[in-house]
Design a protein around this motif. Structure first.
Motif, PDB file in Angstrom:
ATOM      1  N   ILE A   7       5.706   6.125  16.141  1.00  0.00           N
ATOM      2  CA  ILE A   7       5.573   5.948  14.696  1.00  0.00           C
ATOM      3  C   ILE A   7       5.764   7.271  13.971  1.00  0.00           C
ATOM      4  CG2 ILE A   7       3.990   5.276  12.835  1.00  0.00           C
ATOM      5  CD1 ILE A   7       2.770   3.277  14.785  1.00  0.00           C
ATOM      6  N   ILE A   9       5.621   9.044   9.986  1.00  0.00           N
ATOM      7  CA  ILE A   9       4.958   8.834   8.694  1.00  0.00           C
ATOM      8  C   ILE A   9       5.638   9.687   7.644  1.00  0.00           C
ATOM      9  CG2 ILE A   9       2.819   9.029   7.371  1.00  0.00           C
ATOM     10  CD1 ILE A   9       1.283   8.512   9.927  1.00  0.00           C
ATOM     11  N   ARG A  15      -3.352   8.533   2.066  1.00  0.00           N
ATOM     12  CA  ARG A  15      -2.972   7.379   2.884  1.00  0.00           C
ATOM     13  C   ARG A  15      -2.224   7.814   4.144  1.00  0.00           C
ATOM     14  NH1 ARG A  15      -6.032   3.819   2.869  1.00  0.00           N
ATOM     15  NH2 ARG A  15      -4.530   2.498   3.878  1.00  0.00           N
ATOM     16  N   PHE A  19      -3.361   6.888   7.970  1.00  0.00           N
ATOM     17  CA  PHE A  19      -2.484   6.235   8.940  1.00  0.00           C
ATOM     18  C   PHE A  19      -2.311   7.113  10.172  1.00  0.00           C
ATOM     19  CE2 PHE A  19      -0.964   3.475   5.458  1.00  0.00           C
ATOM     20  CZ  PHE A  19      -0.963   2.257   6.116  1.00  0.00           C
ATOM     21  N   VAL A  70       6.013   4.502   8.665  1.00  0.00           N
ATOM     22  CA  VAL A  70       5.052   4.218   7.606  1.00  0.00           C
ATOM     23  C   VAL A  70       5.460   5.035   6.398  1.00  0.00           C
ATOM     24  CG1 VAL A  70       2.655   4.439   6.861  1.00  0.00           C
ATOM     25  CG2 VAL A  70       3.167   3.767   9.221  1.00  0.00           C
ATOM     26  N   ALA A  72       4.174   6.243   3.072  1.00  0.00           N
ATOM     27  CA  ALA A  72       2.909   6.382   2.355  1.00  0.00           C
ATOM     28  C   ALA A  72       3.081   7.356   1.191  1.00  0.00           C
ATOM     29  CB  ALA A  72       1.820   6.862   3.319  1.00  0.00           C
ATOM     30  N   LEU A  80       4.353  -1.369   0.784  1.00  0.00           N
ATOM     31  CA  LEU A  80       3.368  -1.697   1.799  1.00  0.00           C
ATOM     32  C   LEU A  80       2.078  -1.866   1.027  1.00  0.00           C
ATOM     33  CD1 LEU A  80       2.478  -2.038   4.750  1.00  0.00           C
ATOM     34  CD2 LEU A  80       2.048   0.425   4.779  1.00  0.00           C
ATOM     35  N   GLU A  82      -1.803  -2.894   0.433  1.00  0.00           N
ATOM     36  CA  GLU A  82      -3.102  -3.041   1.074  1.00  0.00           C
ATOM     37  C   GLU A  82      -3.652  -4.436   0.788  1.00  0.00           C
ATOM     38  OE1 GLU A  82      -4.893  -0.982   2.994  1.00  0.00           O
ATOM     39  OE2 GLU A  82      -3.291   0.483   2.941  1.00  0.00           O
ATOM     40  N   ALA A 109      -0.426  -4.656   4.490  1.00  0.00           N
ATOM     41  CA  ALA A 109      -0.959  -3.708   5.474  1.00  0.00           C
ATOM     42  C   ALA A 109      -2.224  -4.278   6.104  1.00  0.00           C
ATOM     43  CB  ALA A 109      -1.276  -2.379   4.803  1.00  0.00           C
ATOM     44  N   GLU A 111      -3.681  -2.323   8.684  1.00  0.00           N
ATOM     45  CA  GLU A 111      -3.789  -1.222   9.628  1.00  0.00           C
ATOM     46  C   GLU A 111      -5.081  -1.222  10.423  1.00  0.00           C
ATOM     47  OE1 GLU A 111      -5.297   0.942   5.882  1.00  0.00           O
ATOM     48  OE2 GLU A 111      -3.762  -0.500   6.253  1.00  0.00           O
TER      49      GLU A 111
END
Length: 145
Positions: A7, A9, A15, A19, A70, A72, A80, A82, A109, A111
């Motif tokens: 992954i 980011i 955020r 993550f 991701v 963010a 994305l 929440e 999301a 997560e």
């Protein structure tokens, strides 16, 4: 055992850090790289997670080839969202209409579904180890709710 999902980011504000910490604690995922346009933020975040950092997210994608990314950042085209997505059906229909009109993708999301503490709690509940649950409080990002 399947290989961990790599992954990346993009965006290392609040955020992005949340993550990154969640991914770092998940044995089924591995953090491969970060991207942030602010050089100071990038210089602080990449060493903290001991992974490469890029000012250009396209370079991250090209060089690191993460399995998932991701995003963010405060300003981006795809969303994305929440949970909860909306508090009423009418609100959800308005949001979906806006997404369709804008021609972007929208994903919810979840997560914490993979957060090790939540996975452990869900397992204990499923096994009946905690008895009947009458009240539950959760804390995420240092805040209890």
């Amino acid at each position: 055992m399947r290989p961990a999902i790599g992954i990346g980011i993009v965006g290392m504000g609040t955020r992005g850090h949340l993550f990154a910490r969640a991914v770092a604690q998940n044995r089924d995922a591995r953090l491969v790289a970060l991207s942030n346009v602010n050089p100071q933020t990038l210089a602080e975040a990449a060493p903290r997670f001991a992974i490469p950092g890029y000012a250009d997210c396209w370079e991250l994608l090209k060089k690191e080839r993460p399995d998932a990314l991701v995003v963010a950042t405060p300003d981006f085209a795809h969303l994305l969202v929440e949970t909860p997505f909306a508090t009423t059906v009418a609100e959800a229909e308005q949001m979906l209409g806006a997404v369709e009109r804008a021609g972007v993708c929208c994903q919810l999301a979840f997560e914490n579904r993979w957060n090790p503490a939540f996975v452990q709690a869900r397992g204990a509940i499923a096994r009946g180890e905690l008895g009947e649950i009458e009240l539950m409080r959760r804390g995420v990002g240092g805040r209890e709710r």
